[in-house]
Motif scaffolding. Sequence first.
Motif, PDB file in Angstrom:
ATOM      1  N   UNK A 192       0.839  -1.194   0.000  1.00 45.76           N
ATOM      2  CA  UNK A 192       0.000   0.000   0.000  1.00 45.76           C
ATOM      3  C   UNK A 192       0.875   1.245   0.000  1.00 45.76           C
ATOM      4  N   UNK A 193       0.458   2.256  -0.768  1.00 42.79           N
ATOM      5  CA  UNK A 193       1.131   3.547  -0.830  1.00 42.79           C
ATOM      6  C   UNK A 193       2.602   3.361  -1.207  1.00 42.79           C
ATOM      7  N   UNK A 194       3.538   3.786  -0.351  1.00 43.45           N
ATOM      8  CA  UNK A 194       4.951   3.573  -0.653  1.00 43.45           C
ATOM      9  C   UNK A 194       5.248   2.087  -0.828  1.00 43.45           C
ATOM     10  N   UNK A 195       4.568   1.253  -0.060  1.00 35.74           N
ATOM     11  CA  UNK A 195       4.755  -0.190  -0.187  1.00 35.74           C
ATOM     12  C   UNK A 195       4.289  -0.725  -1.530  1.00 35.74           C
ATOM     13  N   UNK A 196       3.272  -0.075  -2.113  1.00 34.59           N
ATOM     14  CA  UNK A 196       2.849  -0.454  -3.449  1.00 34.59           C
ATOM     15  C   UNK A 196       3.909  -0.115  -4.475  1.00 34.59           C
ATOM     16  N   UNK A 204      -0.926   2.940  -4.806  1.00 36.60           N
ATOM     17  CA  UNK A 204       0.545   2.904  -4.852  1.00 36.60           C
ATOM     18  C   UNK A 204       1.141   4.278  -5.160  1.00 36.60           C
ATOM     19  N   UNK A 205       2.221   4.596  -4.424  1.00 38.48           N
ATOM     20  CA  UNK A 205       2.974   5.829  -4.685  1.00 38.48           C
ATOM     21  C   UNK A 205       4.015   5.474  -5.725  1.00 38.48           C
ATOM     22  N   UNK A 206       3.754   5.805  -6.974  1.00 42.51           N
ATOM     23  CA  UNK A 206       4.607   5.392  -8.074  1.00 42.51           C
ATOM     24  C   UNK A 206       5.427   6.523  -8.669  1.00 42.51           C
ATOM     25  N   UNK A 207       5.160   7.749  -8.233  1.00 39.91           N
ATOM     26  CA  UNK A 207       5.811   8.927  -8.828  1.00 39.91           C
ATOM     27  C   UNK A 207       6.322   9.848  -7.730  1.00 39.91           C
ATOM     28  N   UNK A 208       7.599   9.697  -7.366  1.00 33.43           N
ATOM     29  CA  UNK A 208       8.162  10.519  -6.296  1.00 33.43           C
ATOM     30  C   UNK A 208       8.500  11.930  -6.759  1.00 33.43           C
ATOM     31  N   UNK A 209       8.319  12.212  -8.049  1.00 33.59           N
ATOM     32  CA  UNK A 209       8.441  13.596  -8.502  1.00 33.59           C
ATOM     33  C   UNK A 209       7.162  14.379  -8.215  1.00 33.59           C
ATOM     34  N   UNK A 248      13.768   5.054 -11.972  1.00 33.03           N
ATOM     35  CA  UNK A 248      12.732   4.026 -12.088  1.00 33.03           C
ATOM     36  C   UNK A 248      12.518   3.157 -10.853  1.00 33.03           C
ATOM     37  N   UNK A 249      13.587   2.776 -10.149  1.00 29.81           N
ATOM     38  CA  UNK A 249      13.412   1.923  -8.978  1.00 29.81           C
ATOM     39  C   UNK A 249      12.871   2.697  -7.773  1.00 29.81           C
ATOM     40  N   UNK A 250      12.846   4.018  -7.852  1.00 33.16           N
ATOM     41  CA  UNK A 250      12.217   4.832  -6.822  1.00 33.16           C
ATOM     42  C   UNK A 250      10.817   5.259  -7.266  1.00 33.16           C
ATOM     43  N   UNK A 251      10.673   5.550  -8.547  1.00 40.53           N
ATOM     44  CA  UNK A 251       9.395   5.971  -9.137  1.00 40.53           C
ATOM     45  C   UNK A 251       9.066   5.025 -10.295  1.00 40.53           C
ATOM     46  N   UNK A 252       8.467   3.871 -10.001  1.00 39.41           N
ATOM     47  CA  UNK A 252       8.225   2.865 -11.043  1.00 39.41           C
ATOM     48  C   UNK A 252       7.343   3.337 -12.187  1.00 39.41           C
ATOM     49  N   UNK A 298      -2.243   6.611 -14.018  1.00 37.64           N
ATOM     50  CA  UNK A 298      -1.158   6.628 -15.005  1.00 37.64           C
ATOM     51  C   UNK A 298      -0.423   5.294 -15.055  1.00 37.64           C
ATOM     52  N   UNK A 299      -0.240   4.665 -13.883  1.00 34.20           N
ATOM     53  CA  UNK A 299       0.392   3.344 -13.858  1.00 34.20           C
ATOM     54  C   UNK A 299      -0.448   2.351 -14.659  1.00 34.20           C
ATOM     55  N   UNK A 300      -1.748   2.359 -14.421  1.00 39.52           N
ATOM     56  CA  UNK A 300      -2.647   1.449 -15.127  1.00 39.52           C
ATOM     57  C   UNK A 300      -2.557   1.661 -16.642  1.00 39.52           C
ATOM     58  N   UNK A 301      -2.590   2.909 -17.062  1.00 37.71           N
ATOM     59  CA  UNK A 301      -2.534   3.216 -18.496  1.00 37.71           C
ATOM     60  C   UNK A 301      -1.197   2.795 -19.107  1.00 37.71           C
ATOM     61  N   UNK A 302      -0.101   3.083 -18.400  1.00 35.47           N
ATOM     62  CA  UNK A 302       1.229   2.732 -18.919  1.00 35.47           C
ATOM     63  C   UNK A 302       1.405   1.212 -18.953  1.00 35.47           C
ATOM     64  N   UNK A 303       0.906   0.532 -17.935  1.00 39.96           N
ATOM     65  CA  UNK A 303       1.021  -0.926 -17.895  1.00 39.96           C
ATOM     66  C   UNK A 303       0.294  -1.546 -19.089  1.00 39.96           C
ATOM     67  N   UNK A 304      -0.934  -1.119 -19.320  1.00 44.83           N
ATOM     68  CA  UNK A 304      -1.689  -1.669 -20.439  1.00 44.83           C
ATOM     69  C   UNK A 304      -1.029  -1.345 -21.778  1.00 44.83           C
ATOM     70  N   UNK A 305      -0.499  -0.128 -21.901  1.00 45.26           N
ATOM     71  CA  UNK A 305       0.156   0.274 -23.153  1.00 45.26           C
ATOM     72  C   UNK A 305       1.404  -0.559 -23.426  1.00 45.26           C
TER      73      UNK A 305
END
Length: 310
Positions: A148-152, A178-183, A220-224, A251-258
């Motif tokens: 969850x969140x950072x853990x995700x 999930x926190x996927x974008x640390x920017x 990438x390994x910080x912001x997947x 955005x993660x969902x869209x990028x994953x599917x793409x």
Amino acid sequence: MSIQAVLTNLVLRYQFKRAGRGPLNVHKARHMVNKMAKRYPPPPKDIAHTPLAGRTGAGLCSAEWLSVAHPQRTVLYFHGGGYFFCGLDTHRPTCAYLARTAQARVLSVDYRMAPEHVFPAAVNDAVAWWKELLDQGFQPSEVVFAGDSAGGGLALACMLAAREQGLPLPAGAVLFSPWTDLSCSGETMRTKADVDVMFNPESLPEAAALYLAGQPSTTPLASPLFADLHGLPPLMIHASEHEILLADSTRLHERAQAQGVRSELHLKAKMPHVWPTMLMLPEARQTLHHCGDFIARITRSATTSSAQQA
């Protein structure tokens, strides 16, 4: 929307979000959640709780198992907390409940956190436990990552690092907000700032800076979100329509599917960040049952596929 969710939103908005205003206070945040966790009941009698001490020589941080009597699969769980707070105690009820709904053994990992241990310490700890499970004979097709969140974000980072190192990947991953974008570049950091009942937008860049310690926020390994996702296993993503990290999930969902990754996105209105971990909410318990079904389904599918290829 349940009355429990309405009351939880009120409490979070007027206590948690208000307390989070101003400069980030690591000690205060840790004290608050640890005090809350002390009031949690122990795991139910049907869930075995087995603490695991860290083994420095093997590069393993501490962890714990939460397991049903006859587990049929395994979940590797990474708790949230902005990479600087929360831990095994705060997420024990969630892991115990997920063990029951997935008929699984859940390994909850107490990865090192900032500011004492900065990126990539958490990723290294996650991968170390994945290697340990593989060395112990756990079959990747019978394992699902969750967080969850950072853990995700860490669950995703662990899969990416495992792929880079030539390690097998799990059958899939379940991610709660999930926190996927640390920017912190998602548009909902701005558009959902008022309706989010937990977070003030300015606190997340501070937490990211603690963890990154000068590394680029799009690493990438910080912001997947900014990683090459090709080859990852199926994802199940849950998020609230009213949280500032919503765009991290969409955005993660869209990028994953793409990029050819199977991904399903489940959004729920007027819920707090990582609401599936809040077991007092009927919506959370219902979602964890849904996650249990997903975990059972993808592990069965992955096991069948592995058997056919053998």
